[in-house]
Design an enzyme around this catalytic site. Structure first.
Site, PDB file in Angstrom:
ATOM      1  N   CYS A 191       0.823  -1.214   0.000  1.00 16.61           N
ATOM      2  CA  CYS A 191       0.000   0.000   0.000  1.00 16.61           C
ATOM      3  C   CYS A 191       0.861   1.270   0.000  1.00 16.61           C
ATOM      4  CB  CYS A 191      -0.994  -0.043   1.156  1.00 16.61           C
ATOM      5  SG  CYS A 191      -2.383   1.098   0.919  1.00 16.61           S
TER       6      CYS A 191
ATOM      7  N   LYS B 283     -12.315   7.490  -2.423  1.00 15.77           N
ATOM      8  CA  LYS B 283     -11.537   6.388  -1.878  1.00 15.77           C
ATOM      9  C   LYS B 283     -11.758   5.103  -2.674  1.00 15.77           C
ATOM     10  CE  LYS B 283     -10.650   4.058   2.555  1.00 15.77           C
ATOM     11  NZ  LYS B 283     -11.047   3.970   3.973  1.00 15.77           N
TER      12      LYS B 283
ATOM     13  N   SER C 187      -7.910  -0.200  -0.007  1.00 13.58           N
ATOM     14  CA  SER C 187      -8.385   0.845   0.899  1.00 13.58           C
ATOM     15  C   SER C 187      -7.395   2.002   0.831  1.00 13.58           C
ATOM     16  CB  SER C 187      -8.492   0.305   2.325  1.00 13.58           C
ATOM     17  OG  SER C 187      -8.944   1.314   3.206  1.00 13.58           O
TER      18      SER C 187
ATOM     19  N   HIS D 161      -4.220  -4.916  -0.154  1.00 12.53           N
ATOM     20  CA  HIS D 161      -4.048  -5.546   1.154  1.00 12.53           C
ATOM     21  C   HIS D 161      -4.510  -7.001   1.136  1.00 12.53           C
ATOM     22  CE1 HIS D 161      -2.982  -1.900   3.413  1.00 12.53           C
ATOM     23  NE2 HIS D 161      -3.870  -1.266   2.658  1.00 12.53           N
TER      24      HIS D 161
ATOM     25  N   GLU E 183      -3.320  -9.137   2.867  1.00 17.98           N
ATOM     26  CA  GLU E 183      -3.194  -9.610   4.245  1.00 17.98           C
ATOM     27  C   GLU E 183      -4.416  -9.315   5.110  1.00 17.98           C
ATOM     28  OE1 GLU E 183      -2.045  -5.294   4.625  1.00 17.98           O
ATOM     29  OE2 GLU E 183      -1.898  -6.867   3.113  1.00 17.98           O
TER      30      GLU E 183
ATOM     31  N   ARG F  78     -15.986   2.741  11.390  1.00 18.47           N
ATOM     32  CA  ARG F  78     -15.223   3.832  12.014  1.00 18.47           C
ATOM     33  C   ARG F  78     -15.446   5.142  11.266  1.00 18.47           C
ATOM     34  NH1 ARG F  78      -9.293   3.271  10.432  1.00 18.47           N
ATOM     35  NH2 ARG F  78     -10.236   4.173   8.538  1.00 18.47           N
TER      36      ARG F  78
END
Length: 305
Positions: A142, A163, A192, A235, A237, A249
């Protein structure tokens, strides 16, 4: 074979409940095996979560690995207990004379800043340069990927109009590469991020090869130096609930947050996520460890150049 992890690392108990075989240092020292040495520069704010995510993927191999966590001397994390950092992390200065078979450099929540404005940019550049002569293969994730492409190759990043958030189908562009051994014709990757690197900039630089991309999310994996460097914009992971945590959030503090794409069942957060990337994530990390670390690194680790 298991991973060798520092005694009492929180990830050990978490992963044992997932039936993942890990071994603490006390037990590992009784085995006469030269483990692969993997260092993780963890720049993410939630250190324990990222540790667990990466260890989960690295554990899916028959090779024994010793995992070491690196921190910056020029930055103090705000979201992880000081005691945890002191117990499990070492400053770059402490590790600079060591060599490692593999390295992972994570993302960081600073992507909208110019690189030169980042308080620890000078130290990051020092670590990037050090990795080239002290690590057999390095994986940049990232923000780490964008920073590495910028530092080594001058590749700029660009702000996105909104985004890039969700699960996006990716296509391997060089399926004969060992990193894609066992892959299907396409795979999914969580994204992200608020910035991107562009194909035309990368293709203009000799030595860089785009090896996976998406019509929707753009460049996803770039390889350099014959696999000694991998730059991954997403990502693989991520745990199943990571994007859900980010969505909940952000929607509590902003009014422009959209649902992550291709993530929730029927696009309903209350229905939970559909995990579509886990198998290829495990395969990708296993291929990296096997073909680009284990089969390339010298037995005498001091011979890494």
């Amino acid at each position: 074979m298991p991973l060798r992890l520092p005694d009492r690392l929180p990830a050990i108990d978490i992963l044992k409940h997932e039936n993942i075989f890990v071994m603490d240092e006390t037990r590992a020292h009784s085995q006469e095996i030269r483990p692969l040495r993997i260092v993780v520069l963890n720049l993410m704010p939630l250190k324990i979560t990222t540790e667990t995510d990466l260890v989960r993927l690295l554990s899916n191999t028959p090779l024994q690995m010793e995992i070491c966590f690196m921190k910056l001397r020029s930055h103090t994390p705000k979201n992880t207990p000081v005691e945890h950092m002191m117990m499990f992390y070492k400053d770059f200065d402490e590790l600079a004379t060591h060599k490692f078979d593999g390295m992972i450099i994570t993302g960081a929540p600073i992507e909208m800043m110019d690189y030169e404005e980042v308080e620890y940019w000078a130290e990051i550049r020092e670590i990037f340069d050090w990795a080239r002569t002290h690590v057999t293969s390095t994986m940049y994730l990232c923000w780490g990927a964008m920073a590495g492409l910028y530092h080594f190759y001058g590749i700029p990043k660009y702000a996105l109009p909104k985004k890039m958030f969700g699960i996006f189908r990716q296509y391997p562009l060089s399926q004969a590469l060992p990193i894609f051994r066992g892959f299907d014709d396409s795979f999914f990757m969580p994204q992200s991020r608020h910035t991107e690197v562009r194909r035309e900039d990368i293709e203009a630089v000799p030595g860089l090869e785009i090896i996976a991309a998406s019509p929707e999310s753009g460049v996803s994996i770039v390889m350099a130096r014959g696999g000694r460097e991998f730059f991954i914009t997403g990502h693989l992971e991520y745990a199943p609930n990571t994007l859900d945590r980010e969505f909940r959030r952000d929607k509590d503090v902003r009014d422009d947050v959209e649902l992550p794409v291709n993530y929730y069942r029927d696009n309903r957060p209350e229905a939970g996520p559909v995990v579509s990337w886990r198998a290829h994530a495990n395969l990708f990390y296993s291929n990296w460890i096997n073909y680009y670390v284990y089969q390339q690194t010298p037995y005498n680790i001091d011979d890494i150049r």
